[in-house]
Write a protein that holds these residues in place. Structure first.
Motif, mmCIF file in Angstrom:
data_model
loop_
_atom_site.group_PDB
_atom_site.id
_atom_site.type_symbol
_atom_site.label_atom_id
_atom_site.label_comp_id
_atom_site.label_asym_id
_atom_site.label_seq_id
_atom_site.Cartn_x
_atom_site.Cartn_y
_atom_site.Cartn_z
ATOM 1 N N GLN A 43 0.818 -1.210 0.000
ATOM 2 C CA GLN A 43 0.000 0.000 0.000
ATOM 3 C C GLN A 43 0.854 1.262 0.000
ATOM 4 O O GLN A 43 0.475 2.264 -0.598
ATOM 5 N N TYR A 51 -6.150 7.180 -6.786
ATOM 6 C CA TYR A 51 -6.360 6.276 -5.650
ATOM 7 C C TYR A 51 -7.232 5.066 -5.998
ATOM 8 O O TYR A 51 -7.528 4.259 -5.133
ATOM 9 N N THR A 52 -7.626 4.905 -7.240
ATOM 10 C CA THR A 52 -8.440 3.753 -7.623
ATOM 11 C C THR A 52 -7.667 2.459 -7.440
ATOM 12 O O THR A 52 -8.191 1.487 -6.904
ATOM 13 N N ARG A 55 -7.225 1.708 -3.685
ATOM 14 C CA ARG A 55 -8.478 1.267 -3.063
ATOM 15 C C ARG A 55 -8.898 -0.125 -3.501
ATOM 16 O O ARG A 55 -9.689 -0.776 -2.829
#
Length: 113
Positions: A43, A51-52, A55
Motif C-alpha cells: 500500500q 487512488y483507484t 483502493r
C-alpha cells in the motif's frame, strides 16, 4: 519485458516439518502476520494518481489460514506492475514480495528451531 523467476530451496524439509506439527496455530499466525505486513508495504509503494488502484487492494486468507494473497483488482494493475512499451514497470508487488519472503522464511526457521 524481463522474465521473473522465484525459487526456494529446502521446501521439502519445510513441508515435512510443518506436517509433523500437530498444532499449526503458530504457523498460521506467522503466515497471517507476514501477509498483513506485505499488504501494508504494498500500500505504501503502489502508484497513486486517482487512488483507484490503491483502493482496489485486497488481502485474502486461503487454505484454512496457511496462505495469504495480496491483489490489486483493476484493469490496469498489471500495466502498473510490469509496465508497457511506453511506461516502465513500477514493480510495487515484486519489491514487496522480495522483501517479505526473506522475513517470512526466517520467521518460519525460528519457529521450527
Amino acid at each position: 519485458m524481463d522474465s521473473y523467476e522465484f525459487s526456494l530451496s529446502g521446501l521439502g524439509e519445510l513441508k515435512r516439518a510443518i506436517s509433523e506439527r500437530e498444532d499449526l496455530r503458530d504457523v498460521k499466525e506467522v503466515v497471517r502476520r507476514n501477509g498483513a505486513d506485505m499488504f501494508k508495504m504494498s500500500q505504501s509503494r503502489v502508484p497513486v494518481d486517482t487512488y483507484t488502484l490503491k483502493r482496489s487492494a485486497k488481502l485474502s486468507s486461503e487454505d484454512d489460514g496457511m496462505s495469504v494473497a495480496v491483489s490489486y483488482n483493476t484493469d490496469y494493475a498489471a500495466y502498473q506492475e510490469y509496465g508497457t512499451r511506453f511506461i516502465p514497470g513500477k514493480f510495487y508487488l515484486k519489491q514487496v514480495f522480495d522483501s517479505a519472503s526473506s522475513t517470512f522464511l526466517s520467521d518460519l526457521e525460528r519457529l521450527f528451531k
